[in-house]
Design a protein around this motif. Structure first.
Motif, PDB file in Angstrom:
ATOM      1  N   VAL A 184      54.174  28.523  33.555  1.00  0.00           N
ATOM      2  CA  VAL A 184      53.327  28.865  34.704  1.00  0.00           C
ATOM      3  C   VAL A 184      52.626  30.174  34.405  1.00  0.00           C
ATOM      4  O   VAL A 184      53.279  31.172  34.079  1.00  0.00           O
ATOM      5  CB  VAL A 184      54.168  29.009  35.992  1.00  0.00           C
ATOM      6  CG1 VAL A 184      53.287  29.433  37.159  1.00  0.00           C
ATOM      7  CG2 VAL A 184      54.888  27.704  36.311  1.00  0.00           C
ATOM      8  N   CYS A 185      51.291  30.181  34.498  1.00  0.00           N
ATOM      9  CA  CYS A 185      50.556  31.424  34.275  1.00  0.00           C
ATOM     10  C   CYS A 185      49.242  31.385  35.055  1.00  0.00           C
ATOM     11  O   CYS A 185      48.791  30.326  35.483  1.00  0.00           O
ATOM     12  CB  CYS A 185      50.283  31.653  32.792  1.00  0.00           C
ATOM     13  SG  CYS A 185      49.047  30.567  32.049  1.00  0.00           S
ATOM     14  N   PRO A 186      48.613  32.549  35.268  1.00  0.00           N
ATOM     15  CA  PRO A 186      47.342  32.590  35.992  1.00  0.00           C
ATOM     16  C   PRO A 186      46.222  31.919  35.178  1.00  0.00           C
ATOM     17  O   PRO A 186      46.313  31.822  33.950  1.00  0.00           O
ATOM     18  CB  PRO A 186      47.063  34.093  36.150  1.00  0.00           C
ATOM     19  CG  PRO A 186      48.334  34.786  35.807  1.00  0.00           C
ATOM     20  CD  PRO A 186      49.059  33.889  34.866  1.00  0.00           C
ATOM     21  N   PRO A 187      45.157  31.492  35.825  1.00  0.00           N
ATOM     22  CA  PRO A 187      44.073  30.783  35.134  1.00  0.00           C
ATOM     23  C   PRO A 187      43.073  31.721  34.464  1.00  0.00           C
ATOM     24  O   PRO A 187      41.868  31.650  34.710  1.00  0.00           O
ATOM     25  CB  PRO A 187      43.422  29.982  36.267  1.00  0.00           C
ATOM     26  CG  PRO A 187      43.600  30.848  37.473  1.00  0.00           C
ATOM     27  CD  PRO A 187      44.953  31.495  37.301  1.00  0.00           C
ATOM     28  N   SER A 202      42.795  34.573  28.420  1.00  0.00           N
ATOM     29  CA  SER A 202      43.698  35.256  27.502  1.00  0.00           C
ATOM     30  C   SER A 202      45.154  34.906  27.789  1.00  0.00           C
ATOM     31  O   SER A 202      45.967  34.778  26.871  1.00  0.00           O
ATOM     32  CB  SER A 202      43.484  36.771  27.583  1.00  0.00           C
ATOM     33  OG  SER A 202      43.720  37.250  28.899  1.00  0.00           O
ATOM     34  N   HIS A 203      45.504  34.733  29.053  1.00  0.00           N
ATOM     35  CA  HIS A 203      46.862  34.348  29.412  1.00  0.00           C
ATOM     36  C   HIS A 203      47.148  32.912  28.968  1.00  0.00           C
ATOM     37  O   HIS A 203      48.217  32.618  28.428  1.00  0.00           O
ATOM     38  CB  HIS A 203      47.070  34.474  30.918  1.00  0.00           C
ATOM     39  CG  HIS A 203      47.010  35.885  31.417  1.00  0.00           C
ATOM     40  ND1 HIS A 203      48.074  36.517  32.030  1.00  0.00           N
ATOM     41  CD2 HIS A 203      46.004  36.803  31.394  1.00  0.00           C
ATOM     42  CE1 HIS A 203      47.728  37.760  32.359  1.00  0.00           C
ATOM     43  NE2 HIS A 203      46.477  37.934  31.998  1.00  0.00           N
ATOM     44  N   LEU A 204      46.195  32.028  29.181  1.00  0.00           N
ATOM     45  CA  LEU A 204      46.382  30.633  28.780  1.00  0.00           C
ATOM     46  C   LEU A 204      46.529  30.494  27.278  1.00  0.00           C
ATOM     47  O   LEU A 204      47.333  29.692  26.793  1.00  0.00           O
ATOM     48  CB  LEU A 204      45.208  29.788  29.283  1.00  0.00           C
ATOM     49  CG  LEU A 204      45.154  29.565  30.795  1.00  0.00           C
ATOM     50  CD1 LEU A 204      43.811  28.973  31.195  1.00  0.00           C
ATOM     51  CD2 LEU A 204      46.290  28.659  31.268  1.00  0.00           C
ATOM     52  N   ARG A 205      45.759  31.287  26.497  1.00  0.00           N
ATOM     53  CA  ARG A 205      45.873  31.202  25.041  1.00  0.00           C
ATOM     54  C   ARG A 205      47.278  31.574  24.587  1.00  0.00           C
ATOM     55  O   ARG A 205      47.841  30.963  23.686  1.00  0.00           O
ATOM     56  CB  ARG A 205      44.853  32.117  24.373  1.00  0.00           C
ATOM     57  CG  ARG A 205      43.390  31.800  24.608  1.00  0.00           C
ATOM     58  CD  ARG A 205      42.938  30.461  24.024  1.00  0.00           C
ATOM     59  NE  ARG A 205      43.165  29.354  24.916  1.00  0.00           N
ATOM     60  CZ  ARG A 205      42.355  29.008  25.914  1.00  0.00           C
ATOM     61  NH1 ARG A 205      41.258  29.695  26.148  1.00  0.00           N
ATOM     62  NH2 ARG A 205      42.622  27.957  26.671  1.00  0.00           N
ATOM     63  N   LEU A 206      47.863  32.607  25.190  1.00  0.00           N
ATOM     64  CA  LEU A 206      49.219  33.001  24.825  1.00  0.00           C
ATOM     65  C   LEU A 206      50.203  31.874  25.146  1.00  0.00           C
ATOM     66  O   LEU A 206      51.063  31.533  24.322  1.00  0.00           O
ATOM     67  CB  LEU A 206      49.602  34.282  25.567  1.00  0.00           C
ATOM     68  CG  LEU A 206      51.001  34.851  25.295  1.00  0.00           C
ATOM     69  CD1 LEU A 206      50.993  36.365  25.489  1.00  0.00           C
ATOM     70  CD2 LEU A 206      52.062  34.242  26.218  1.00  0.00           C
ATOM     71  N   PHE A 207      50.078  31.296  26.338  1.00  0.00           N
ATOM     72  CA  PHE A 207      51.029  30.263  26.714  1.00  0.00           C
ATOM     73  C   PHE A 207      50.798  28.973  25.939  1.00  0.00           C
ATOM     74  O   PHE A 207      51.740  28.181  25.757  1.00  0.00           O
ATOM     75  CB  PHE A 207      50.993  30.034  28.229  1.00  0.00           C
ATOM     76  CG  PHE A 207      51.851  31.011  28.969  1.00  0.00           C
ATOM     77  CD1 PHE A 207      53.169  30.718  29.255  1.00  0.00           C
ATOM     78  CD2 PHE A 207      51.356  32.254  29.332  1.00  0.00           C
ATOM     79  CE1 PHE A 207      53.980  31.633  29.911  1.00  0.00           C
ATOM     80  CE2 PHE A 207      52.152  33.175  29.975  1.00  0.00           C
ATOM     81  CZ  PHE A 207      53.477  32.878  30.270  1.00  0.00           C
TER      82      PHE A 207
END
Length: 430
Positions: A7-10, A13-18
């Motif tokens: 679960v991460c914000p949209p 940069s956050h999505l690439r990490l996850f």
């Protein structure tokens, strides 16, 4: 095999990490389920057997794009309040619909972004083993360390501690909407005395993509782990198609995907480079039209370049102090001129100054002359490169996604409810 929810914000940069974590965990034999706000599925590029994407809520991609644009607007109190309100609404959607989805999917563990409190709320509500991951600066409480969105220097004296307490008080006012949302869902989930973002973090395992050598000093903790940049494997970059003049320094300027529209600032940077006899390469990350980009006046202007390869070639980087760009620059041993704009960028810039790997300019000091002066000092002082190279060696030797995967599996296995796939060292089938 365990079904793991992430679960991460949209934010890209956050999505690439996850995505990197998802592929790492999938390679170890686990099923991975992205649970994201409606509209975000199209932003996720990881896929294939064993990686699934589920949306909750009724927002559109257009709604998310507007939210992201507002969030990139800057760090003024009004923009912060607006961003907090938007984020609270996304948290509401996740808390409302994700628990039932997790039950249907037979989720056995959760890995959540520190910036999305819904991950901790839902994991506690469902009794799931839980790991927190910091895509940006870590947010856990530490009285000696300023809050991530503050550009204050590290100061463990009584004066510094008092200042930090004042920052926490102000943050409490700015984050009131978030606290209200967390408290409401904590009550709904029967989780007493839970009302802060820090309170929603995992109490057993927190992972950051910093290295200890780049953070401010912190009290050691067995649950906190710094693993270095978390990137997807097997994605080697081609060299940038730029022939550098060996007689002129090369400056790379990029403000990431959210701040690439800063046309006037790019122009000033290009003029500053010309003033000191340096070549400038600008990557606006799609933030400018072709006509706008043609007015910058740099030697080379494009939307995207292979960033790590570009930074290995450049003598300096002018950056918004986004976490990924800064870690890439340090890995290459490239000093930076930081111009923080929003989110945790002031805190990252403060660490750049603290460790002597660059300098910082704030919004009121962005004239061509001031930029040129800082660039000239950075190019003429070898300690900046020496310090960046020293931390860069730590980053090169950090474990990244693989180490994060090891830590996640150990932490979740220690909970007693986590099924680690059979195989050598628990890393998937042999």
């Amino acid at each position: 095999m365990t079904e793991i929810a992430v679960v991460c914000p949209p934010y890209y940069s956050h999505l690439r990490l996850f995505e990197a974590l998802a592929e790492e965990l999938r390679g170890r034999g686990h099923g991975v389920h992205f649970i994201v706000n409606a509209g975000a599925a199209g932003m996720i590029t990881a896929g294939g057997e064993g990686i699934f994407v589920h949306e909750v809520g009724r927002r559109s991609r257009h709604d998310l794009d507007r939210l992201i644009t507002r969030a990139a607007g800057g760090g003024t109190p009004l923009s912060v309040l607006r961003t907090v309100r938007d984020a609270a609404r996304l948290t509401e959607d996740l808390c409302r619909e994700a628990p039932a989805l997790c039950r249907d999917l037979r989720i056995g563990a959760m890995v959540g972004d520190q910036m999305e409190p819904a991950a901790g709320l839902i994991a506690r509500h469902l009794g799931l083993p839980f790991v927190s991951v910091a895509s940006a600066l870590p947010v856990h409480d530490d009285p000696t360390v300023p809050l991530p969105f503050l550009g204050w220097p590290y100061d463990p004296s009584e004066a510094g501690l008092k200042r930090n307490r004042g920052g926490v008080t102000v943050a409490g006012l700015l984050l009131a909407r978030q606290r209200k949302t967390i408290a409401r869902w904590a009550d709904e989930f029967d989780l007493p005395n839970l009302a802060t973002l820090a309170g929603c973090l995992s109490t057993t395992c927190q992972i950051s993509q910093l290295t200890w050598s780049f953070d401010f000093p912190r009290e050691p903790s067995p649950i906190r782990h710094a693993v270095g940049p978390i990137r997807r494997r097997g994605r080697d970059e081609a060299a940038p198609a730029i022939r550098r003049d060996p007689g002129r320094p090369l400056v790379f300027a990029s403000f990431g995907t959210l701040q690439g529209h800063r046309l006037r600032l790019f122009r000033r940077i290009a003029r500053a480079c010309e003033r000191i006899g340096a070549d400038c390469v600008v990557a606006h990350c799609g933030g400018l039209t072709e006509a706008e980009a043609s007015t910058i006046g740099a030697r080379h202007v494009t939307d995207f370049v292979p960033q790590r390869a570009m930074l290995a070639e450049a003598d300096l980087c002018v950056t918004h102090a986004g976490m990924n760009t800064v870690l890439d620059a340090l890995e290459a041993g490239t000093p930076m001129l930081a111009i923080p704009m929003a989110f945790d960028q002031p805190g990252v810039a403060a660490r750049i100054v603290h460790h002597g790997v660059g300098e910082r300019l704030t919004r009121g000091h962005l004239s061509t002359r001031s930029i040129a002066t800082r660039l000239e000092r950075l190019l003429g002082t070898s300690s900046f490169t020496d310090n960046a190279s020293r931390i860069g060696r730590d980053i090169q030797g950090s474990g990244g996604a693989k180490l994060a995967g090891d830590i996640i599996e150990r932490a979740l296995a220690a909970s007693g409810d986590f099924e680690r796939p059979a195989g050598r060292d628990g890393h998937g089938p042999t």
